[in-house]
Motif scaffolding. Structure first.
Motif, mmCIF file in Angstrom:
data_model
loop_
_atom_site.group_PDB
_atom_site.id
_atom_site.type_symbol
_atom_site.label_atom_id
_atom_site.label_comp_id
_atom_site.label_asym_id
_atom_site.label_seq_id
_atom_site.Cartn_x
_atom_site.Cartn_y
_atom_site.Cartn_z
ATOM 1 N N HIS A 102 -28.978 -23.893 -5.170
ATOM 2 C CA HIS A 102 -27.512 -24.013 -5.149
ATOM 3 C C HIS A 102 -26.872 -22.655 -5.419
ATOM 4 O O HIS A 102 -25.749 -22.400 -4.989
ATOM 5 C CB HIS A 102 -27.028 -25.030 -6.181
ATOM 6 N N TYR A 103 -27.595 -21.789 -6.139
ATOM 7 C CA TYR A 103 -27.045 -20.483 -6.514
ATOM 8 C C TYR A 103 -27.642 -19.347 -5.681
ATOM 9 O O TYR A 103 -27.414 -18.177 -5.971
ATOM 10 C CB TYR A 103 -27.301 -20.234 -8.005
ATOM 11 N N LYS A 109 -23.269 -18.301 0.723
ATOM 12 C CA LYS A 109 -22.648 -17.679 1.898
ATOM 13 C C LYS A 109 -22.265 -18.740 2.935
ATOM 14 O O LYS A 109 -21.230 -18.634 3.591
ATOM 15 C CB LYS A 109 -23.636 -16.677 2.513
ATOM 16 N N LEU A 110 -23.086 -19.755 3.055
ATOM 17 C CA LEU A 110 -22.786 -20.827 4.005
ATOM 18 C C LEU A 110 -21.658 -21.729 3.510
ATOM 19 O O LEU A 110 -20.901 -22.285 4.296
ATOM 20 C CB LEU A 110 -24.044 -21.657 4.280
ATOM 21 N N MET A 111 -21.571 -21.904 2.195
ATOM 22 C CA MET A 111 -20.557 -22.802 1.638
ATOM 23 C C MET A 111 -19.198 -22.108 1.508
ATOM 24 O O MET A 111 -18.157 -22.729 1.649
ATOM 25 C CB MET A 111 -20.997 -23.304 0.255
ATOM 26 N N GLY A 112 -19.211 -20.804 1.163
ATOM 27 C CA GLY A 112 -17.945 -20.102 0.922
ATOM 28 C C GLY A 112 -17.353 -20.373 -0.447
ATOM 29 O O GLY A 112 -16.207 -20.011 -0.706
ATOM 30 N N THR A 113 -18.133 -21.009 -1.334
ATOM 31 C CA THR A 113 -17.639 -21.346 -2.680
ATOM 32 C C THR A 113 -18.641 -20.851 -3.722
ATOM 33 O O THR A 113 -19.696 -20.302 -3.379
ATOM 34 C CB THR A 113 -17.457 -22.864 -2.834
ATOM 35 N N ASN A 114 -18.318 -21.061 -5.014
ATOM 36 C CA ASN A 114 -19.185 -20.564 -6.076
ATOM 37 C C ASN A 114 -20.479 -21.370 -6.231
ATOM 38 O O ASN A 114 -21.479 -20.858 -6.720
ATOM 39 C CB ASN A 114 -18.438 -20.608 -7.413
ATOM 40 N N SER A 116 -21.188 -23.485 -8.407
ATOM 41 C CA SER A 116 -21.519 -23.637 -9.826
ATOM 42 C C SER A 116 -21.552 -25.117 -10.199
ATOM 43 O O SER A 116 -21.101 -25.981 -9.435
ATOM 44 C CB SER A 116 -20.491 -22.883 -10.672
ATOM 45 N N LEU A 117 -22.081 -25.398 -11.413
ATOM 46 C CA LEU A 117 -22.305 -26.779 -11.837
ATOM 47 C C LEU A 117 -22.584 -26.768 -13.338
ATOM 48 O O LEU A 117 -22.643 -25.715 -13.964
ATOM 49 C CB LEU A 117 -23.489 -27.380 -11.061
ATOM 50 N N LYS A 118 -22.716 -27.941 -13.946
ATOM 51 C CA LYS A 118 -23.202 -28.070 -15.326
ATOM 52 C C LYS A 118 -24.725 -28.249 -15.288
ATOM 53 O O LYS A 118 -25.249 -28.801 -14.318
ATOM 54 C CB LYS A 118 -22.607 -29.318 -15.963
ATOM 55 N N TRP A 119 -25.389 -27.850 -16.374
ATOM 56 C CA TRP A 119 -26.845 -28.036 -16.398
ATOM 57 C C TRP A 119 -27.353 -28.215 -17.820
ATOM 58 O O TRP A 119 -26.696 -27.850 -18.788
ATOM 59 C CB TRP A 119 -27.549 -26.867 -15.722
ATOM 60 N N ASP A 158 -19.256 -27.035 -7.369
ATOM 61 C CA ASP A 158 -18.220 -26.338 -6.605
ATOM 62 C C ASP A 158 -18.671 -26.088 -5.166
ATOM 63 O O ASP A 158 -19.114 -24.997 -4.807
ATOM 64 C CB ASP A 158 -17.864 -25.011 -7.298
ATOM 65 N N ARG A 178 -23.499 -34.979 -7.116
ATOM 66 C CA ARG A 178 -23.706 -35.198 -5.671
ATOM 67 C C ARG A 178 -25.013 -34.495 -5.279
ATOM 68 O O ARG A 178 -25.025 -33.309 -4.983
ATOM 69 C CB ARG A 178 -22.500 -34.651 -4.889
ATOM 70 N N LEU B 90 -10.727 -19.530 -4.882
ATOM 71 C CA LEU B 90 -11.555 -20.583 -5.492
ATOM 72 C C LEU B 90 -10.935 -21.068 -6.807
ATOM 73 O O LEU B 90 -11.124 -22.223 -7.194
ATOM 74 C CB LEU B 90 -12.984 -20.077 -5.700
ATOM 75 N N LYS B 109 -15.552 -15.263 4.902
ATOM 76 C CA LYS B 109 -16.274 -15.530 3.656
ATOM 77 C C LYS B 109 -15.976 -16.947 3.150
ATOM 78 O O LYS B 109 -16.849 -17.627 2.610
ATOM 79 C CB LYS B 109 -15.848 -14.498 2.611
ATOM 80 N N LEU B 110 -14.745 -17.377 3.336
ATOM 81 C CA LEU B 110 -14.375 -18.723 2.901
ATOM 82 C C LEU B 110 -14.951 -19.798 3.816
ATOM 83 O O LEU B 110 -15.257 -20.902 3.369
ATOM 84 C CB LEU B 110 -12.849 -18.854 2.831
ATOM 85 N N CYS B 229 -20.293 -22.180 -15.223
ATOM 86 C CA CYS B 229 -21.550 -22.865 -14.875
ATOM 87 C C CYS B 229 -22.252 -23.163 -16.199
ATOM 88 O O CYS B 229 -23.283 -22.572 -16.520
ATOM 89 C CB CYS B 229 -22.393 -21.971 -13.963
ATOM 90 N N PRO B 230 -21.691 -24.079 -17.009
ATOM 91 C CA PRO B 230 -22.097 -24.197 -18.414
ATOM 92 C C PRO B 230 -23.375 -25.000 -18.646
ATOM 93 O O PRO B 230 -23.671 -25.966 -17.941
ATOM 94 C CB PRO B 230 -20.905 -24.922 -19.042
#
Lengths: 239, 239, 239, 239
Positions: A102-103, A109-114, A116-119, A158, A178, B90, B109-110, B229-230
């Motif tokens: 995911h990171y 680059k494909l998503m265009g978003t960060n 990020s998530l909880k873990w 995200d 998800r 974002l 990029k987006l 990303c906590p």
């Protein structure tokens, strides 16, 4: 014949005895082994420390679906390699991003978003609910998949809204995620699948193997369409 | 109060007499002028050749919606500036990408795709059909907008499927184009709007002005949510 | 083996000499004929004036993909028959709705909207732009399909946003239309395809035949999942 | 001014003492009370046993957003009333379907699917994760909403893919659910919100009240566009 390349950064398995015990030949070999049981799959593996980080242009040109596992060395993947993979996805190559991918640079680059998530690493129970029982990726899968002990990933994840949402995970500790998401980017198909932490034997689970096998078939579009931005003549009289 | 920044590479207007005649103060000033008629908009302009390419962190932190016009100097926009704008989108800043900004670094990029298309400069007629008459972006717009002379952009436009498709263009020369498209990325909203070639007085058209005014209101989410990303504690007993 | 049923109201061809000349055995037979050239398709036809309006429960239970052509007798199709088809789509049967079937009871029931549009019978030129060249429905199709003379359908087409938009039509008279649209409903797949007016030999066109052949393969999910709404026991301790 | 009509079948509260204790004046009055605190809302209530089942054409014509609570009497709502509400949604009226309204005629008609799900009445804990913290419907809501005791609804929820997914629920008993979902249908907006069982004081919860207040603002499009299907003249020369 679907040509699959399984890419793995292949560092944890060399450095961490507990991981090596689960995946003595690396996660890539574990995945390649069960995919190779499909008579119509032709499976190659590739790793970060190989020449060209394992992802030469000729190999990518011969790859229908690329599976990606990475975690601690995302930054080590060179931008030129990422760009090469990115163009191949947009041309029609499938990409299956696993767990901590995911990171990865390529997924972000494909998503265009960060992305990020909880873990949380607590070895808790996860139940992946099958939201799309009619989708090719869930063929042969029941109402849910249970994993007795996993790393937790929690929302908010995200990402752009998936074109299809396949799995939603329930975690014992109280979160949801998800966990199986499909997108189209260019002419290629992208599947993100959450399970797969290196300290749990996730890729030895037969249901996880079934999902990945299905996902390879789904992600193989069979097309290879180069990018163009042409200056064109009119098709009709303009004046 | 919605804080709008209109960014323009501002090169054509200085170098090309025909463009200068249409936009003597630059496209950014033409856009700022009609947006400034809205009592609840506070409009700033910024251009490529200013310090920090016009897009300093403090300015972006004070921007709710960024409008982007660029064409011949996409490559001159530094990656650090693009990354800064990207993070702000974002976090919740709106972005309105105009015409040739389809090929800007920030829009690509987006999107995560090539954003390529067909094109032709023949000054032909375009009719933008309003596909979403209930959407806030088309408030006050009828069934279609006619532009007597425009550059043509034709499909296939290499973008991810829009969350909402607002306009589809018909061109006299025989092509069609998804000319108004909405996406969410992170907590921000992105609107791509096709018209706006520098050699045609598109931004003096009152219907185009209405669409852009509406789009600013739509893109202003009012949120500013930093990325995290906590590592989190469980909310329920795990064992 | 994919089991296809081609349903046609089959009235124009019996009542109108011009239509009969184009489709002497009915539109359903013309479609069945080219589909039957696929060795893995098993094609049945059905018409409105047959017992049970051609759509008995046993036939539907044996149908993987249903193709629907209707125009002047939408209201004659009984609600009980529509409900039966509807449940089969939700269970996983594919539905391909052709041309004037935009106003059929079954298509409107699946969409939940009016499915209205603009129209004109002037025999003008249509060009269907292929927006999704990597999608299975466009396999073998080039950048566009040209039809020299068709009935026009124009936007706004009152449908929910398609999951995938495959074709956008350009019409000589100045309109555009979302002419190829995919949706998932329940476990089934729905494809709407615009061309097919009874007074033009559309279904004799080899590209149209290719699209429909592709669409049958795409719409055949292979699943059959009955609807349930169960009261379930908890999977975890609640207290 | 946003004109809201809160419709309730209003049977449980009259027949069941436990429910009456929670909602002595009915669920509709409880909802109307907190909505009425918004100075720009004008709130009306309507119930099943009123003339025209509470939903006359004049009332609907004066309604911007309709809130719907129903459970045991879905079948009693006459099809003509459902059709009237349906047309108003397609014209631009918002609809907020609460809890067991997943099985109401109007919600199913708008979705085109069965809208079935899993369920359990065990008074267990639910945590609604906020998947869309930048969306207007979650303004003022934190990472999640906790409900100490609710009826459980579990996946698979048989709905079309939402345009926006706002909340995903975690249930103590092991299930997950897409609890807040947005769709556009025609020119109207539809929000489904899961919480609201009659035996729990859900509508007295301030966070639930915040979500519903936000949802009313989101669903009020301000448009009223009647359905047409016109035969039109060409805009360009055809020959």
């Amino acid at each position: 014949m679907i040509r699959v390349t399984v890419w793995n950064e292949f560092l944890h398995e060399k450095e961490d005895a507990a991981v090596k015990k689960i995946y003595p030949d690396g996660i890539h070999q574990a995945i390649a082994r069960f995919l190779n049981q499909q008579p119509d799959f032709q499976v190659t593996t590739a790793t970060l420390e190989q020449p060209e980080q394992g992802l030469s242009a000729p190999l990518l040109a011969q790859t229908d679906v690329l599976i990606w596992w990475g975690h601690k060395a995302h930054d080590k993947v060179r931008d030129a390699v990422v760009d090469r993979v990115h163009q191949r996805v947009l041309e029609g190559m499938g990409l299956i991003a696993l767990h901590s991918a995911h990171y990865s640079k390529i997924f972000r680059k494909l998503m265009g978003t960060n992305c990020s998530l909880k873990w949380r690493e607590a070895g808790e129970k996860e139940r992946l609910w099958n939201i799309a029982p009619g989708h090719p990726i869930t063929a042969g899968i029941g109402e849910y998949i249970e994993l007795p002990a996993t790393e937790m990933y929690g929302e908010r994840f995200d990402i752009p809204t998936p074109d299809s949402l396949i799995f939603i995970s329930w975690f014992k500790g109280g979160e949801v995620f998800r966990s199986g998401c499909c997108w189209e980017r260019g002419h290629g198909r992208v599947f993100y699948f959450r399970p797969g932490h290196e300290t749990h034997p996730i890729f030895h689970n037969s249901e996880i193997q079934q999902v990945l096998t299905n996902a390879v078939r789904w992600a193989a579009t069979g097309v290879n369409i180069p990018d163009i931005c042409p200056n064109v003549e009119p098709l009709e009289l303009i004046d």
